[in-house]
Design a protein around this motif. Structure first.
Motif, mmCIF file in Angstrom:
data_model
loop_
_atom_site.group_PDB
_atom_site.id
_atom_site.type_symbol
_atom_site.label_atom_id
_atom_site.label_comp_id
_atom_site.label_asym_id
_atom_site.label_seq_id
_atom_site.Cartn_x
_atom_site.Cartn_y
_atom_site.Cartn_z
ATOM 1 N N UNK A 38 0.854 -1.179 0.000
ATOM 2 C CA UNK A 38 0.000 0.000 0.000
ATOM 3 C C UNK A 38 0.890 1.229 0.000
ATOM 4 N N UNK A 39 0.755 2.050 -1.022
ATOM 5 C CA UNK A 39 1.663 3.192 -1.145
ATOM 6 C C UNK A 39 1.034 4.456 -0.574
ATOM 7 N N UNK A 52 -5.682 1.120 10.764
ATOM 8 C CA UNK A 52 -4.770 2.054 10.084
ATOM 9 C C UNK A 52 -5.579 2.775 9.013
ATOM 10 N N UNK A 53 -5.557 4.089 9.083
ATOM 11 C CA UNK A 53 -6.173 4.888 8.028
ATOM 12 C C UNK A 53 -5.063 5.387 7.122
ATOM 13 N N UNK A 105 -5.807 6.376 -5.177
ATOM 14 C CA UNK A 105 -6.303 7.676 -4.716
ATOM 15 C C UNK A 105 -7.576 7.530 -3.869
ATOM 16 N N UNK A 106 -7.499 6.643 -2.890
ATOM 17 C CA UNK A 106 -8.655 6.434 -2.036
ATOM 18 C C UNK A 106 -8.222 6.286 -0.585
ATOM 19 N N UNK A 107 -9.095 6.698 0.321
ATOM 20 C CA UNK A 107 -8.836 6.476 1.743
ATOM 21 C C UNK A 107 -9.219 5.050 2.106
ATOM 22 N N UNK A 108 -8.293 4.387 2.811
ATOM 23 C CA UNK A 108 -8.585 3.026 3.246
ATOM 24 C C UNK A 108 -8.569 2.989 4.769
ATOM 25 N N UNK A 109 -9.373 2.121 5.347
ATOM 26 C CA UNK A 109 -9.313 1.878 6.786
ATOM 27 C C UNK A 109 -9.086 0.379 6.948
ATOM 28 N N UNK A 128 -3.324 8.145 -10.610
ATOM 29 C CA UNK A 128 -4.719 8.261 -11.000
ATOM 30 C C UNK A 128 -5.210 7.054 -11.776
ATOM 31 N N UNK A 129 -4.313 6.060 -11.909
ATOM 32 C CA UNK A 129 -4.643 4.857 -12.684
ATOM 33 C C UNK A 129 -5.270 5.237 -14.017
ATOM 34 N N UNK A 130 -4.626 6.111 -14.712
ATOM 35 C CA UNK A 130 -5.219 6.687 -15.897
ATOM 36 C C UNK A 130 -4.124 6.885 -16.925
#
Lengths: 145, 650, 444
Positions: free
Chosen positions: B447-448, B465-466, B473-477, C350-352
């Motif tokens: 996870x980068x 972990x958030x 480009x998404x928030x993960x929990x 952006x996976x684009x």
């Protein structure tokens, strides 16, 4: 200052460190670059060895310009930090030149690496042009021997 | 110099290289008119046999005591001509080169102007030659022995290498056992255990009579110079001697309990303890810093192995060189950094490494909070790459590979466990990349994150972990059972003392600076002092071991002849002129100058073996007492004056 | 005293030779090039200090000449190694240089007079040299060599040969002031007995033509990083002026593409270790030469693992405004009118798929080990030389007495190579000395 037949030919004394600038002057030779014959090179091991006294002597004896040259800061110096010592001494020294009636433009502190033969040639060309513009140095200082 | 200079000037044609642009005959004729020039000649190739013979014959025939060769750059043939003049019986430093090729014929085209310039270059060289002095190379006896500071893998490797080579080695270690941190690492690569490497090295060290292992020892003073150091080493009391049979009864009765640094704080140990099962030397030790000297252990020991009366001792060791291999300290996360110290399931990478070691408190099982976690996450760059407020700017080099290696091990052992690695950039450089590939195949999840660092939450439902996942480009929990902080490396805590004693210096990041980052990575700027392992910055185990070998190699090539040659073009003090102002002391980059009292007067003193001949002290000396031999004031002034036809009188 | 053979005269080989020679051991350096220096001799600056490469390498090269116990066997290849530690028999093919090196003094007159011009390998073909040439100005040894393939005398064009009555050309022979030219020089086989061998053959650059989608060789303004290094170098084909091959103009936008041939399961699995910092350095140099230029690096992970590397990277971003895009480049297209290059890439943030236009592209190509050698050593599956036991015997190959250093044992940068070189020198010295001194080792 040199005697001139026609155009004024300045004489410029160069103090060069053994490891970087002197090597660059050699490389300019081996690469058969071309520059005006107005410079006289004096080799020292490190720019930190160059005493402002030498430069004053050169001006007193008739130099129209002087170049002090060493390795690039921060880390090229063969002796860790001799270039910084030269830098400190000659930045101060430069300020004193005017008080002795010598234009600051007659003096240059340069960092030229062993690969920068073209930079060396450029510095010589610029310096010769610059000093020619200023004309011969008429020193009003006496250096005691 | 009482003798009147008698100078021979030799102008080289270098085929047409010089003669094509410079009228060499005119230059030679001109040279004859210069003061003290007895003979001046030109020849097609001065560097050839006949050219050199010409010079040698003239030295004898004309009784020359100085030679000026007007040819190419000194960097090319100075050595050639120095050898030639010395073969003719002249001191080789009575030679001066006039560079009329690189500085003249090759860069100018106008023959007249080039010839005039060549004349002046020769005049300058002759002017300097008039003031040249014979110089002597000095030889000093050198000890073929070494002090290796630090008994980790780098230090042990260096010691073994030196011993093989016939050196006597003192391996000085601060801790009660050698082995360093590698001894505590579970697996250093998929197949190799840290403890295995270390114990194999122990076997070799034990079997080597030339290596003397001094544990509980520290270097407190260093004097002298390359080849002739005197190292003062303090031997702190161990209170346990070789009669110890490792029965362990003393440990049971000891009332003092402290955090066990050999398990990175995973458990506790007593004040009398055995660092790890195969520690070397293989005896218990009493931690002199925490022992209250109650005497219980002494009473219970049936072998008379314990004596609390032992006192610290100081020994003087004569050695030729020093190898510094004192390693690093792990980064110390502050309390609350990613929840560190607030939850028992949040640990450092070192603690995890310890857990995975079969010799650990859990016998190699990954047990945290009394059970095997279902999921575990590694957070990379803790303390490195400016990630957190207390972090260093540098990358710690080994943490990515170590974390991935552990992740792969965990996946092998517990295939169903979810393993996450949260990273900025994966630094599996070189062939370690295959390990990264392997981790991918084993479904370790990467996870980068970028500027926004992950947040650890400790909730009644467990650890979360958030993180903002950069590639999607998404928030993960992410709910996890355990968190591993991949902590970086810090310079060792006692580096200040090391600097004070050995006079090495540090770079901006706090590690010891090498003589040259690229081409002299195992040498300190001071001759005779070498560096190995993480003391110069983060390394992995293999790199540290190789540095150990290399540092030993450098010490060998310096000292193997049993003597050192000191170059003569160094600084020299005129004691009568010296006022003892000590300006030179401050400018010397090698700490070669000190102030000594001579008949009550302060006088600068140059340690010849330390001087590298830069001449900066000469430029700084206000009284002209300090002179750079070969580049003395009078020599350089004479050269300057000669540009304009002036002279400096002899 | 017995001797040690070093195969490869790059920075690692040079360091090993100096360490051995200092201890009084005889050393032979064999290199296929006419000068020592290896890949480092091509570099303008080194990261992360931006030290000038020749300032630090040239003195080491020159130092080789100061030791009478170092013999340089240039323009040569090892053909066979047999025997065992302490007594290896080595066969070396010394290819003809057509110049008697004991007579040549490197004056260079021949290289000015020679009428035949060919692309100069030292400048990656970006400039020309003559058929008789000195490899580069600071070459050690500084000796001329005739490139037989292009020499009018040695390989005359068939038509000219028919017409001519006697031998053709001969300009270098006529002009040589030391009479050193030998058109009839033949290959020679040298046989040496040595105690130990150090393999320091280093690496080659991966041929980016294997990735035709990047257009190297097809589009004029796509360069390899070594070509760019020469371009930016003060000793290079343009004296350090960065200009495009297509129109001689200064570029305004330059892109670096990382991992070309590395970390790619189609080509080489390993990471080449040097390229991230090399690209960062080159971008900084480009900025120093052309302050207005925009520099962008396309990467997968920035591997800033060495001493001072991450600091260097931060400087590149903050002080020089170098732009880093995490993205895999899929394709490069040339815009025919301008010869500019359109980079098509996947922006992983952006996976684009995106595209951007540049007027110069530099490929950070992988390294491949120079390990195809007639030596009985084992190789790893990536083709690097296998170490016997990296932990306990860090520079030994699987053959006792043969050591390996530098990039041929794994991708690595200069300090690591130099470190290994010193380590190997010590191990080799041990063998050389043991077999020359009658007293047995005292170690139990």
């Amino acid at each position: 200052m040199s005697e001139t037949k026609g155009e004024f030919e300045p004489k410029i004394v160069v103090y060069a460190c053994n490891w970087c600038t002197y090597a660059a002057t050699d490389l300019a030779g081996t690469s058969r670059m071309s520059y005006p014959p107005n410079v006289r090179i004096i080799r020292v091991m490190c720019s930190g060895r160059i005493d402002p006294q030498f430069v004053l002597q050169a001006f007193a004896d008739g130099a129209d310009g002087v170049i002090v040259a060493g390795c690039h800061p921060p880390a090229d110096c063969h002796y860790i930090e001799g270039n910084y010592k030269a830098y400190r001494r000659f930045e101060l020294f430069r300020k004193l030149l005017e008080t002795m009636g010598i234009e600051q433009e007659r003096f240059r502190l340069e960092w030229i690496s062993a690969a920068e033969a073209s930079r060396w040639v450029q510095v010589v060309n610029e310096m010769v042009t610059q000093v020619k513009k200023l004309g011969p140095l008429k020193p009003n200082l006496e250096v005691r021997e | 110099m009482t003798e009147e200079p008698r100078i021979g000037v030799y102008v080289c044609h270098c085929g047409f290289n010089i003669a094509g642009t410079v009228d060499v005959k005119k230059v030679a004729e001109f040279a004859k008119t210069l003061p003290n020039v007895v003979v001046a000649k030109d020849y097609v190739f001065m560097c050839s046999e006949p050219g050199q013979d010409l010079i040698k014959a003239d030295i004898k025939a004309h009784n020359l005591n100085r030679v000026v060769v007007s040819a190419c750059s000194p960097s090319l043939h100075e050595i050639t001509f120095r050898t030639a003049v010395s073969e003719a019986g002249l001191n080789k430093y009575l030679l001066e080169m006039a560079n009329i090729r690189e500085h003249c014929s090759w860069v100018h085209h106008d023959k007249e102007k080039a010839t005039e310039k060549a004349k002046e270059i020769v005049r300058m060289a002759v002017a300097k030659a008039r003031h040249l002095e014979p110089l002597q190379e000095l030889e000093v006896k050198a000890e073929t022995s070494a002090l290796v500071l630090g008994g980790g893998v780098a230090g042990m490797r260096a010691a073994l290498e030196l011993a093989n080579y016939g050196f006597n080695v003192y391996l000085v270690e601060k801790a009660p056992t050698i082995g360093g941190k590698a001894a505590l690492i579970g697996y250093v690569d998929p197949k190799t255990k840290g403890a295995e490497i270390v114990s194999k090295m122990f076997d070799r060290v034990k079997d080597c009579p030339r290596i003397q292992v001094l544990t509980n020892a520290e270097l407190i003073q260093l004097s002298g110079f390359a080849g002739n150091y005197i190292a003062k080493v303090r031997l702190n009391p161990r209170y346990v001697n070789e009669k110890c049979t490792l029965c362990g009864e003393c440990e049971e009765v000891c009332p003092i309990e402290v955090s066990n640094e050999y398990n990175f704080g995973l458990n506790k140990r007593k004040a009398i303890f055995l660092p790890f099962s195969n520690a070397y030397p293989p005896y218990y030790a009493i931690d002199y810093r925490v022992c209250v000297k109650c005497g219980e252990c002494e009473k219970v020991c049936r072998f008379g192995a314990i004596s609390l009366k032992e006192e610290p001792k100081v020994v003087d060791l004569k050695v030729g060189s020093i190898i510094i291999a004192t390693g690093y300290d792990p980064y110390r996360p502050f309390k609350g950094e990613y929840g560190y110290g607030l939850h028992q399931n949040i640990m450092t990478l070192f603690q995890l490494e310890r857990l995975l070691d079969p010799d650990s408190p859990t016998k190699g099982e990954l047990i945290v909070g009394n059970k095997i976690p279902k999921s575990i996450a590694f957070i990379q760059c803790v303390g490195s790459r400016n990630t957190t407020p207390g972090a260093k700017e540098y990358c710690s080099r080994m943490c990515c590979t170590t974390a991935i290696n552990s992740a792969v091990k965990i996946k092998e052992k517990y295939p169903d466990m979810n393993v996450y690695i949260l990273y900025k950039d994966i630094m599996t450089y070189g062939s370690d990349e295959t390990l990264y590939e392997e981790a991918g195949k084993k479904l370790v999840q990467f996870i980068k994150f970028e500027e926004k660092i992950p947040k650890v939450s400790i909730t009644p439902e467990g650890l979360f972990i958030d993180v903002f996942e950069y590639t999607i480009q998404e928030n993960l929990r992410i709910p996890v059972d355990a968190i591993v902080l991949s902590i970086g490396m810090l310079p060792p805590r006692d580096i200040e003392e090391l600097i004070a004693v050995t006079r090495v210096s540090c770079g901006g990041e706090g590690f010891v600076r090498e003589a040259h980052l690229k081409l002299a990575p195992v040498e300190a700027p001071t001759k005779g002092i070498f560096l190995a392992g993480c003391i110069t910055g983060p390394k992995n185990i293999l790199e540290s071991i190789r540095m150990g070998s290399a540092a030993a190699a450098k010490a060998m090539s310096l000292l193997s002849k049993g003597k050192l040659t000191i170059e003569p073009m160094i600084a020299q003090v005129n004691e009568e002129k010296c006022s003892g102002c000590a300006i030179c002391v401050g400018v010397c980059p090698y700490s070669a100058i000190s102030i000594k009292k001579v008949n009550g007067d302060r006088i600068a003193y140059v340690e010849k073996a330390l001087c590298m001949g830069c001449g900066t002290c000469n430029a700084a000396c206000p009284s002209g007492a300090m002179q750079h031999l070969g580049f003395k004031d009078i020599q350089l002034l004479a050269q300057t004056r000669a540009v304009f036809g002036g002279e400096m009188n002899v | 005293m017995s001797s040690v053979l070093i195969v490869g005269g790059g920075v690692a080989g040079i360091q090993a030779a100096l360490d051995l020679a200092e201890q009084g051991i005889d050393v032979y350096i064999v290199d296929k090039a006419p000068s020592v220096g290896g890949k480092m001799a091509y570099l303008d600056k080194t990261f992360p200090t931006l030290d000038c490469a020749s300032c630090i390498l040239a003195p080491k090269m020159a130092a080789l000449l100061r030791y009478p116990n170092i013999k340089l066997i240039m323009n040569s290849e090892v053909q066979d190694v047999s025997g065992r530690a302490g007594n290896f028999k080595v066969k070396i093919l010394k290819k003809p240089t057509y110049v008697d090196w004991s007579k040549c003094n490197g004056c260079g007159v021949c290289t000015e007079k020679c009428p035949t011009k060919v692309p100069n390998e030292y400048n990656m073909g970006l400039s020309q040299r003559r058929a008789i040439y000195i490899m580069f100005p600071q070459a050690v040894p500084k000796r001329a060599i005739i490139d037989a393939e292009h020499c009018m005398r040695l390989n005359p064009p068939p038509k000219a040969k028919e017409k001519a009555k006697g031998p053709l050309c001969g300009v270098c022979e006529r002009n040589c002031p030391t009479k050193a030219i030998r058109y009839d020089q033949q290959p020679e086989i040298l046989e040496l007995n040595v105690s130990a061998v150090i393999v320091a053959t280093g690496m080659e650059l991966y041929d980016p033509r294997n990735l035709p989608e990047l257009g190297y060789g097809k589009y004029q303004n796509v360069y390899t990083n070594l070509e760019f290094e020469r371009l930016v170098s003060a000793t290079g084909p343009t004296n350090g002026e960065i200009v495009r091959k297509s129109d001689g103009k200064h570029p305004k936008k330059i892109a670096w593409i990382q991992c070309v041939g590395s970390r790619d399961i189609r080509f080489n699995h390993y990471c080449s270790a040097y390229c991230c910092m090399a690209a960062t350095k080159q971008a900084i140099l480009a900025k120093e030469h052309l302050p207005e230029v925009q520099c962008t690096v396309y990467y997968m992970d920035i591997r800033a693992f060495g001493k001072g590397f991450n600091e260097f990277l931060e400087r590149a971003k903050k002080e020089f405004g170098i732009n880093y895009i995490r993205g895999k480049v899929v394709r490069i297209d040339e815009i025919p009118e301008t010869k500019n290059l359109k980079i098509v890439y996947e922006d992983t943030a952006e996976s684009y798929m995106k595209a951007d236009e540049y007027d110069m592209v530099v490929l950070s190509v992988a390294i491949t080990p120079n390990s195809k050698l007639p030596l009985p050593v084992e190789l790893t599956k990536d083709g690097f030389i296998q170490l016997k036991d990296p932990y306990l015997d860090p520079v030994s190959t699987t053959v006792e007495g043969i050591f390996v250093v530098g990039a041929v044992a794994g991708a690595k940068d200069i300090p690591d190579s130099v470190t290994e070189a010193s380590a190997a020198a010590a191990r080799a010295a041990l063998i050389a000395k043991r077999f020359s001194c009658p007293t047995p080792e005292v170690v139990k």
